[in-house]
Enzyme design. Sequence first.
Site, short mmCIF file in Angstrom:
data_model
loop_
_atom_site.label_atom_id
_atom_site.label_comp_id
_atom_site.label_asym_id
_atom_site.label_seq_id
_atom_site.Cartn_x
_atom_site.Cartn_y
_atom_site.Cartn_z
N ALA A 12 0.84 -1.19 0.00
CA ALA A 12 0.00 0.00 0.00
C ALA A 12 0.88 1.24 0.00
O ALA A 12 1.87 1.31 0.71
CB ALA A 12 -0.92 -0.02 1.22
N ARG A 13 0.52 2.19 -0.85
CA ARG A 13 1.23 3.46 -0.97
C ARG A 13 2.69 3.30 -1.42
O ARG A 13 3.55 4.08 -1.05
CB ARG A 13 1.18 4.23 0.34
CG ARG A 13 -0.19 4.55 0.91
CD ARG A 13 -1.03 5.33 0.01
NE ARG A 13 -1.67 6.57 0.30
CZ ARG A 13 -2.33 6.97 1.34
NH1 ARG A 13 -2.40 6.25 2.41
NH2 ARG A 13 -2.92 8.12 1.35
N GLY A 15 3.74 3.26 -4.64
CA GLY A 15 4.01 3.85 -5.95
C GLY A 15 3.63 2.96 -7.12
O GLY A 15 3.94 3.25 -8.27
N SER A 17 0.73 2.37 -8.56
CA SER A 17 -0.18 2.99 -9.53
C SER A 17 0.59 3.92 -10.47
O SER A 17 0.38 3.90 -11.69
CB SER A 17 -1.29 3.78 -8.82
OG SER A 17 -2.15 2.91 -8.14
N ALA A 35 -11.03 3.26 -12.96
CA ALA A 35 -10.88 3.57 -11.54
C ALA A 35 -11.98 2.85 -10.76
O ALA A 35 -13.16 2.95 -11.11
CB ALA A 35 -10.98 5.07 -11.32
N HIS A 51 -4.33 10.95 -7.76
CA HIS A 51 -4.30 10.06 -8.94
C HIS A 51 -4.78 10.82 -10.18
O HIS A 51 -4.16 10.75 -11.24
CB HIS A 51 -5.17 8.82 -8.72
CG HIS A 51 -4.50 7.75 -7.93
ND1 HIS A 51 -4.34 6.48 -8.41
CD2 HIS A 51 -3.95 7.75 -6.69
CE1 HIS A 51 -3.71 5.74 -7.51
NE2 HIS A 51 -3.48 6.50 -6.45
#
Length: 149
Positions: A12-13, A15, A17, A35, A51
């Site tokens: 999670a978090r 990078g 994406s 999305a 995003h």
Amino acid sequence: MPGKIIMVTGGARSGKSEFAERYVLHYSPKCDYIATAEILDEEMAERVRLHRQRRDARWINHEAPYHAERTLEALSAETGAVLFDCLTVYMCNLLYGKDAPEGEFLERCQVVFDEIDKVLAAARNCGKIVVFVTNEVGSGIVPDNQMAR
């Protein structure tokens, strides 16, 4: 032509994406972005804002917190690749969202598996490269409740 499926995973978090966005743009100058998040609180609103801020005119954005197979089946011919962000959030929507199935946890999971099968079939049949982003779950501290696990 059958589509190609690629999975990008990470914590999670981490990078993932942003990495996936850059990766997909190597396949096509114009891409679809599916999305899956629903904005239910301020933290999610901020994550979605960040995003969206990264994506420019090269992206065609689709909101699909549910029935994402329909979105994959209706994609425009003007794009050559698809980013599906994020499979983990999509599965949580299916398990716990407004249209979540009722019953015991394992029964609900079977419904979710069936829905994911539809998404994967649509991805294979869309004729494009589809990159799925998903969270690497369970690689850190073991959560203390069934839903989090």
